[in-house]
Design an enzyme around this catalytic site. Structure first.
Site, PDB file in Angstrom:
ATOM      1  CG  HIS A  56       4.298  -6.271  -1.315  1.00 33.16           C
ATOM      2  ND1 HIS A  56       4.492  -4.945  -1.621  1.00 33.16           N
ATOM      3  CD2 HIS A  56       3.063  -6.585  -1.796  1.00 33.16           C
ATOM      4  CE1 HIS A  56       3.427  -4.489  -2.274  1.00 33.16           C
ATOM      5  NE2 HIS A  56       2.552  -5.460  -2.393  1.00 33.16           N
ATOM      6  CE1 TYR A  61       0.544   6.986  -2.651  1.00 31.41           C
ATOM      7  CE2 TYR A  61       0.214   8.789  -1.108  1.00 31.41           C
ATOM      8  CZ  TYR A  61      -0.267   7.957  -2.088  1.00 31.41           C
ATOM      9  OH  TYR A  61      -1.576   8.096  -2.520  1.00 31.41           O
ATOM     10  CB  THR A  89      -0.179   0.168  -8.443  1.00 32.65           C
ATOM     11  OG1 THR A  89      -0.442  -0.864  -7.496  1.00 32.65           O
ATOM     12  CG2 THR A  89      -0.804  -0.166  -9.777  1.00 32.65           C
ATOM     13  CD1 TRP A  90       1.811   6.967  -9.625  1.00 34.05           C
ATOM     14  CD2 TRP A  90       1.753   7.612  -7.477  1.00 34.05           C
ATOM     15  NE1 TRP A  90       1.736   8.349  -9.583  1.00 34.05           N
ATOM     16  CE2 TRP A  90       1.699   8.760  -8.290  1.00 34.05           C
ATOM     17  CE3 TRP A  90       1.734   7.764  -6.081  1.00 34.05           C
ATOM     18  CZ2 TRP A  90       1.631  10.049  -7.755  1.00 34.05           C
ATOM     19  CZ3 TRP A  90       1.656   9.040  -5.545  1.00 34.05           C
ATOM     20  CH2 TRP A  90       1.606  10.175  -6.377  1.00 34.05           C
ATOM     21  CE  LYS A 143      -3.300  -1.011  -0.768  1.00 33.91           C
ATOM     22  NZ  LYS A 143      -3.538  -1.657  -2.114  1.00 33.91           N
ATOM     23  CB  ALA A 144       4.384   1.931   0.094  1.00 32.12           C
ATOM     24  CB  SER A 195      -3.834   2.468   2.044  1.00 31.62           C
ATOM     25  OG  SER A 195      -3.934   1.985   0.738  1.00 31.62           O
ATOM     26  CB  VAL A 220       1.606   8.285 -13.392  1.00 35.90           C
ATOM     27  CG1 VAL A 220       2.280   7.446 -14.460  1.00 35.90           C
ATOM     28  CG2 VAL A 220       2.442   9.526 -13.075  1.00 35.90           C
ATOM     29  CD  GLN A 221      -0.638  13.879 -11.606  1.00 42.19           C
ATOM     30  OE1 GLN A 221      -1.143  14.170 -10.536  1.00 42.19           O
ATOM     31  NE2 GLN A 221       0.675  13.736 -11.745  1.00 42.19           N
TER      32      GLN A 221
END
Ligand code: A3P
Length: 293
Positions: A107, A193, A49-50, A45-46, A137, A227-228
Site C-alpha cells: 500500500h 475497481y 485482495t480481488w 480498500k481499492a 470501505s 473471483v465473483q
C-alpha cells in the site's frame, strides 16, 4: 489475551502511518526485488485482495490446485511492509515464497516504494477505486480491524479522509502520484475497481495482455467465476476469516463489493462539500473516476 491498544497515526516522511508499517522500515527499503516479481500496489480498500486473487489464479490456479484450498491469500501474496508482533513480517514472507513469479502486495505511496522494484524493472499492477466508496470501505475496515487506528464516528472519519490523515496517507496523493508514474514507467498497469465491477472478464483480458499471459477460454471462465464477490466472500482462503485481529462481528472483510455504497453513508451536504474539495485537489483531467456504473 487483551488486544493491544489501537495504534496512533504519525507523520512518516510526509505520509500518515502507524508503526505496524514502519517498524521494519530498514529491511523494507533494502528489499531485493527479482525481475519477474509482480507487485500489486493500491491505496487501502481499492480491491487489492480481488486483484491479488485474480493474479494468483492466473499464475497458479492450474499448476497448484492444492494451494487453492490450503494457503490463505495473505500468505500467497504477502503484504510487504506489514510487521506485527508474533507473526512473520511481510518482508520475510516474501523472501520465503517458493513461487516464481512472486506476487507481492503493497500500500506504499509511490515515493516510498523500495527502489529495487524500479531497478529490476518489475511489473506493477496498480488498482484504484473512487474516493467516496474507498472512504466508506475504509471506515468499516477500521471499525473491524484492531491493528488500525480507531475510526471515530463517520463525520470525523469523513474529515480525516479529506485531510489525508489515514494509514498510508492521502488517497488523493496516492492515486495521483501512481498515475503520474505510469507516464514514465511502462511496466505499470493502472486498473480501476469500477471497471472490474462493470466487466471482470474484459479487465482480466487487459491484465493478461499486460502480463503476457494467454489463458484458455475455459481457464478464464473458471477464474472469472471464482473471483465473483459471493464466491470470494464464501471462500475461506480469500475472505480473511482466519485473521485474528479482524472482528467479523463488527463488519466483514468482504463487506458489500459494490460501486455507489457511498450514497448510503454520505449526507447531501457531505457529498457537496466533498465534491468541492475534490475539484481543488484532483486537477489532472486525464485521471477520472466513476462513482457509479
Ligand atoms: P467493500 O468494503 O466496499 O465491500 P482491499 O482488498 O483493497 O482491502 O479492498 C476491499 C474491498 O474490495 C471491500 O469493499 C471488498 O468487499 C471489495 N472486494 C473484494 N473482493 C471483491 C470482489 N470479488 N468483487 C467486488 N468487490 C470485492
Amino acid at each position: 489475551m487483551d488486544s493491544p491498544p489501537r495504534p496512533q497515526l504519525f507523520d512518516f516522511h510526509g505520509v500518515s502511518m502507524t508503526h505496524y508499517f514502519t517498524d521494519n522500515w530498514e529491511n523494507i527499503q533494502n528489499f531485493q526485488a527479482r525481475p519477474d516479481d509482480i507487485l500489486v500496489a493500491t491505496y487501502p480498500k481499492a480491491g487489492t485482495t480481488w486483484v491479488s486473487y485474480i493474479l494468483d489464479l492466473l499464475y497458479f490456479g492450474q499448476t497448484s490446485p492444492e494451494r487453492q484450498t490450503s494457503i490463505p491469500i495473505y500468505k500467497r501474496v504477502p503484504f510487504l511492509e506489514i510487521a506485527i508482533p508474533y507473526a512473520a513480517s511481510g518482508k520475510d514472507l516474501v523472501d520465503e515464497l517458493p513461487t516464481s513469479p512472486r506476487l507481492i502486495k503493497t500500500h506504499l505511496p509511490v515515493q516510498l516504494l523500495p527502489k529495487s522494484f524500479w531497478e529490476k524493472n518489475c511489473r506493477v499492477v496498480y488498482v484504484a477505486r473512487n474516493a467516496k466508496d474507498d472512504m466508506v470501505s475504509y471506515f468499516h475496515f477500521d471499525r473491524m480491524n484492531m491493528i488500525q487506528p480507531e475510526p471515530g464516528d463517520w463525520s470525523n472519519f469523513f474529515r480525516r479522509f479529506m485531510e489525508g490523515k489515514m494509514v498510508f496517507g492521502s488517497w488523493y496523493n496516492h492515486v495521483s502520484s501512481w498515475w503520474t508514474k505510469k507516464q514514465t514507467y511502462s511496466k505499470l498497469h493502472y486498473m480501476f475497481y469500477e471497471d472490474l465491477i462493470e466487466d471482470t472478464g474484459r479487465e482480466i483480458d487487459k491484465l493478461c495482455c499486460f502480463l503476457g499471459l494467454s489463458p484458455s477460454a475455459e481457464e478464464k471462465k473458471v477464474i472469472t467465476g471464482g473471483v465473483q464477490f459471493d464466491n470470494m466472500k464464501n471462500n475461506g482462503m480469500a475472505n480473511y476469516s482466519s485473521i485474528p485481529m479482524m472482528d467479523f462481528k463488527i463488519s466483514s472483510f468482504m463487506r458489500k463489493g459494490k460501486v455507489g455504497d457511498w450514497k448510503n453513508h454520505f449526507t447531501v451536504a457531505q457529498s457537496e462539500e466533498f465534491d468541492e474539495d475534490y475539484k481543488r485537489k484532483m486537477t489532472d483531467p486525464t485521471l477520472q473516476f466513476r462513482t457509479e456504473v
